[in-house]
Design a protein around this motif. Sequence first.
Motif, PDB file in Angstrom:
ATOM      1  N   ALA A  27       0.826  -1.215   0.000  1.00  0.00           N
ATOM      2  CA  ALA A  27       0.000   0.000   0.000  1.00  0.00           C
ATOM      3  C   ALA A  27       0.858   1.262   0.000  1.00  0.00           C
ATOM      4  CB  ALA A  27      -0.924  -0.007   1.220  1.00  0.00           C
ATOM      5  N   ALA A  28       2.053   1.183  -0.595  1.00  0.00           N
ATOM      6  CA  ALA A  28       2.991   2.294  -0.496  1.00  0.00           C
ATOM      7  C   ALA A  28       3.007   3.210  -1.713  1.00  0.00           C
ATOM      8  CB  ALA A  28       4.410   1.759  -0.258  1.00  0.00           C
ATOM      9  N   GLY A  29       2.370   2.796  -2.807  1.00  0.00           N
ATOM     10  CA  GLY A  29       2.496   3.548  -4.048  1.00  0.00           C
ATOM     11  C   GLY A  29       1.838   4.922  -4.022  1.00  0.00           C
ATOM     12  N   ARG A  30       2.341   5.813  -4.867  1.00  0.00           N
ATOM     13  CA  ARG A  30       1.808   7.173  -4.969  1.00  0.00           C
ATOM     14  C   ARG A  30       0.491   7.208  -5.729  1.00  0.00           C
ATOM     15  NH1 ARG A  30      -0.582  11.097  -5.638  1.00  0.00           N
ATOM     16  NH2 ARG A  30       0.096  13.266  -5.750  1.00  0.00           N
ATOM     17  N   GLY A  31       0.285   6.286  -6.656  1.00  0.00           N
ATOM     18  CA  GLY A  31      -0.957   6.269  -7.414  1.00  0.00           C
ATOM     19  C   GLY A  31      -1.074   7.421  -8.395  1.00  0.00           C
ATOM     20  N   VAL A  66      -6.115 -16.198   8.553  1.00  0.00           N
ATOM     21  CA  VAL A  66      -4.837 -15.500   8.686  1.00  0.00           C
ATOM     22  C   VAL A  66      -4.944 -14.578   9.897  1.00  0.00           C
ATOM     23  CG1 VAL A  66      -3.248 -13.872   7.586  1.00  0.00           C
ATOM     24  CG2 VAL A  66      -4.395 -15.639   6.213  1.00  0.00           C
ATOM     25  N   ARG A  67      -3.950 -14.602  10.746  1.00  0.00           N
ATOM     26  CA  ARG A  67      -4.043 -13.858  12.007  1.00  0.00           C
ATOM     27  C   ARG A  67      -3.069 -12.686  12.118  1.00  0.00           C
ATOM     28  NH1 ARG A  67      -8.081 -14.953  11.582  1.00  0.00           N
ATOM     29  NH2 ARG A  67      -9.342 -16.608  12.464  1.00  0.00           N
ATOM     30  N   ARG A  68      -2.138 -12.559  11.181  1.00  0.00           N
ATOM     31  CA  ARG A  68      -1.211 -11.424  11.218  1.00  0.00           C
ATOM     32  C   ARG A  68      -1.058 -10.853   9.817  1.00  0.00           C
ATOM     33  NH1 ARG A  68       3.889 -11.809  11.959  1.00  0.00           N
ATOM     34  NH2 ARG A  68       4.154 -14.052  11.616  1.00  0.00           N
ATOM     35  N   ALA A  69      -1.007  -9.530   9.730  1.00  0.00           N
ATOM     36  CA  ALA A  69      -0.745  -8.868   8.460  1.00  0.00           C
ATOM     37  C   ALA A  69       0.192  -7.695   8.690  1.00  0.00           C
ATOM     38  CB  ALA A  69      -2.037  -8.382   7.817  1.00  0.00           C
ATOM     39  N   VAL A  70       1.038  -7.461   7.697  1.00  0.00           N
ATOM     40  CA  VAL A  70       1.881  -6.264   7.658  1.00  0.00           C
ATOM     41  C   VAL A  70       1.435  -5.453   6.452  1.00  0.00           C
ATOM     42  CG1 VAL A  70       4.219  -5.362   7.380  1.00  0.00           C
ATOM     43  CG2 VAL A  70       3.834  -7.423   8.747  1.00  0.00           C
ATOM     44  N   ILE A  71       1.263  -4.164   6.644  1.00  0.00           N
ATOM     45  CA  ILE A  71       0.929  -3.261   5.539  1.00  0.00           C
ATOM     46  C   ILE A  71       2.117  -2.328   5.340  1.00  0.00           C
ATOM     47  CG2 ILE A  71      -0.644  -1.490   4.695  1.00  0.00           C
ATOM     48  CD1 ILE A  71      -2.798  -2.627   6.549  1.00  0.00           C
ATOM     49  N   ASN A  72       2.673  -2.309   4.118  1.00  0.00           N
ATOM     50  CA  ASN A  72       3.744  -1.336   3.870  1.00  0.00           C
ATOM     51  C   ASN A  72       3.125  -0.059   3.322  1.00  0.00           C
ATOM     52  OD1 ASN A  72       3.282  -2.110   1.141  1.00  0.00           O
ATOM     53  ND2 ASN A  72       5.411  -1.666   0.600  1.00  0.00           N
ATOM     54  N   THR A  73       3.570   1.060   3.805  1.00  0.00           N
ATOM     55  CA  THR A  73       2.983   2.353   3.458  1.00  0.00           C
ATOM     56  C   THR A  73       4.074   3.352   3.087  1.00  0.00           C
ATOM     57  OG1 THR A  73       3.034   3.130   5.756  1.00  0.00           O
ATOM     58  CG2 THR A  73       1.034   2.002   5.035  1.00  0.00           C
ATOM     59  N   ALA A  74       3.666   4.400   2.388  1.00  0.00           N
ATOM     60  CA  ALA A  74       4.546   5.536   2.106  1.00  0.00           C
ATOM     61  C   ALA A  74       3.653   6.754   1.920  1.00  0.00           C
ATOM     62  CB  ALA A  74       5.438   5.282   0.885  1.00  0.00           C
ATOM     63  N   TRP A  75       3.162   6.980   0.676  1.00  0.00           N
ATOM     64  CA  TRP A  75       2.336   8.161   0.403  1.00  0.00           C
ATOM     65  C   TRP A  75       1.069   8.154   1.264  1.00  0.00           C
ATOM     66  CZ3 TRP A  75       2.327  12.814  -1.400  1.00  0.00           C
ATOM     67  CH2 TRP A  75       1.133  13.427  -1.804  1.00  0.00           C
ATOM     68  N   ILE A 102      -2.450  -6.166  12.932  1.00  0.00           N
ATOM     69  CA  ILE A 102      -1.829  -5.421  11.837  1.00  0.00           C
ATOM     70  C   ILE A 102      -0.628  -4.644  12.356  1.00  0.00           C
ATOM     71  CG2 ILE A 102      -2.180  -3.667  10.057  1.00  0.00           C
ATOM     72  CD1 ILE A 102      -5.168  -4.239  10.205  1.00  0.00           C
ATOM     73  N   SER A 103       0.479  -4.755  11.627  1.00  0.00           N
ATOM     74  CA  SER A 103       1.633  -3.888  11.877  1.00  0.00           C
ATOM     75  C   SER A 103       2.002  -3.201  10.568  1.00  0.00           C
ATOM     76  CB  SER A 103       2.817  -4.684  12.439  1.00  0.00           C
ATOM     77  OG  SER A 103       3.136  -5.790  11.614  1.00  0.00           O
ATOM     78  N   TYR A 104       2.874  -2.195  10.648  1.00  0.00           N
ATOM     79  CA  TYR A 104       3.129  -1.337   9.492  1.00  0.00           C
ATOM     80  C   TYR A 104       4.625  -1.200   9.243  1.00  0.00           C
ATOM     81  CZ  TYR A 104      -1.763  -0.111  10.096  1.00  0.00           C
ATOM     82  OH  TYR A 104      -3.134  -0.181  10.224  1.00  0.00           O
ATOM     83  N   SER A 105       4.972  -1.240   7.961  1.00  0.00           N
ATOM     84  CA  SER A 105       6.324  -0.931   7.521  1.00  0.00           C
ATOM     85  C   SER A 105       6.242   0.412   6.808  1.00  0.00           C
ATOM     86  CB  SER A 105       6.843  -2.023   6.575  1.00  0.00           C
ATOM     87  OG  SER A 105       8.148  -1.723   6.118  1.00  0.00           O
ATOM     88  N   ASP A 106       6.645   1.474   7.482  1.00  0.00           N
ATOM     89  CA  ASP A 106       6.430   2.841   7.006  1.00  0.00           C
ATOM     90  C   ASP A 106       7.664   3.327   6.244  1.00  0.00           C
ATOM     91  OD1 ASP A 106       5.944   5.555   6.628  1.00  0.00           O
ATOM     92  OD2 ASP A 106       4.914   5.769   8.548  1.00  0.00           O
ATOM     93  N   PHE A 111      12.510   6.343   5.085  1.00  0.00           N
ATOM     94  CA  PHE A 111      13.416   6.708   3.992  1.00  0.00           C
ATOM     95  C   PHE A 111      12.941   7.892   3.148  1.00  0.00           C
ATOM     96  CE2 PHE A 111      13.727   2.075   4.682  1.00  0.00           C
ATOM     97  CZ  PHE A 111      15.031   2.031   5.155  1.00  0.00           C
ATOM     98  N   GLY A 112      11.711   8.342   3.363  1.00  0.00           N
ATOM     99  CA  GLY A 112      11.216   9.475   2.603  1.00  0.00           C
ATOM    100  C   GLY A 112      10.623   9.137   1.260  1.00  0.00           C
ATOM    101  N   HIS A 113      10.545   7.839   0.939  1.00  0.00           N
ATOM    102  CA  HIS A 113      10.002   7.439  -0.365  1.00  0.00           C
ATOM    103  C   HIS A 113       9.654   5.952  -0.322  1.00  0.00           C
ATOM    104  CE1 HIS A 113      13.773   5.304  -1.412  1.00  0.00           C
ATOM    105  NE2 HIS A 113      14.359   6.294  -0.748  1.00  0.00           N
ATOM    106  N   ALA A 114       8.842   5.529  -1.302  1.00  0.00           N
ATOM    107  CA  ALA A 114       8.479   4.117  -1.421  1.00  0.00           C
ATOM    108  C   ALA A 114       9.644   3.325  -2.014  1.00  0.00           C
ATOM    109  CB  ALA A 114       7.236   3.970  -2.288  1.00  0.00           C
ATOM    110  N   LEU A 115       9.704   2.054  -1.686  1.00  0.00           N
ATOM    111  CA  LEU A 115      10.854   1.213  -2.050  1.00  0.00           C
ATOM    112  C   LEU A 115      10.574   0.261  -3.200  1.00  0.00           C
ATOM    113  CD1 LEU A 115      12.092   0.282   1.557  1.00  0.00           C
ATOM    114  CD2 LEU A 115      12.649   2.296   0.166  1.00  0.00           C
TER     115      LEU A 115
END
Length: 266
Positions: A27-31, A66-75, A102-106, A111-115
């Motif tokens: 879920a990190a994209g700028r779109g 499923v009992r655990r999820a990670v959401i990666n985010t940026a924008w 839910i946990s998050y990888s921000d 880093f200031g940008h999506a990876l």
Amino acid sequence: MPTPHSPAPVASACAAVFTQPPALLLAAGRGERMRPLSDTTPKPLLAVRGQPLLQWHLRALAAAGVRRAVINTAWLGWQIRQRFSSQFSLQALSSKREELSISYSDEEQDFGHALETAGGIARALPLLRAHIFWLAAGDVFAPGFAFSAAAAQRFAASDALAHLWLVPNPAHHPGGDFSLDAEGRVLNLPAASTAPRWTYSTIALLRAELFAAPWCDLAPGNPQGAAAPLAPLLRRAMDAGRVSGELYSGQWADVGTPQRLAALNC
């Protein structure tokens, strides 16, 4: 020695219970193609049929056990964290609450940008804490997809590095991505090949091993925040015969533009 009245052994049955792996939701994209809607709302929070795109995946994951999820985010990632917080609950038909932590990888914060996809996955692996995991893009609509425990168990028992769900080619991507042979192996065929190609749905089961040498040259946990795409890793693994796949014929849409979003909400 058991007597005729001894209870049947249950240890082996208990040992055979398979626990669903965790999931990583991208879920990190700028779109950019979704602008101006994505200028103020991250694309995974845009509503399709009354609920955010990302929530469709969360509901299906919770229902599948499923009992655990990670959401990666940026924008605008703070909006995603604010919307879903640290737990998603689904009221099952049995009145039992199915809960997903839910946990998050921000990536924006770190880093200031999506990876990009592979960079983001490598960064999130320490949070996933798993050898295998589900992957799904937060801007894909697949309301009937079941994150099947049986599929995850088959994948865990195989030597595949990835199992991809492929879909019929949409109008905006007529050439497709990959081919599929009769044994269920996904093939990285040359451009001149006339074999049918299908589109990668961005739903997959992956093995953490794919994000280490020789498939990937990112450092564990991607501490430098290197941006890297996923396709080259998958193609290397395909060339080694270690990517399996199957066709998914249910409803699927890459919600990449305002027009596609509007069509789903008609």
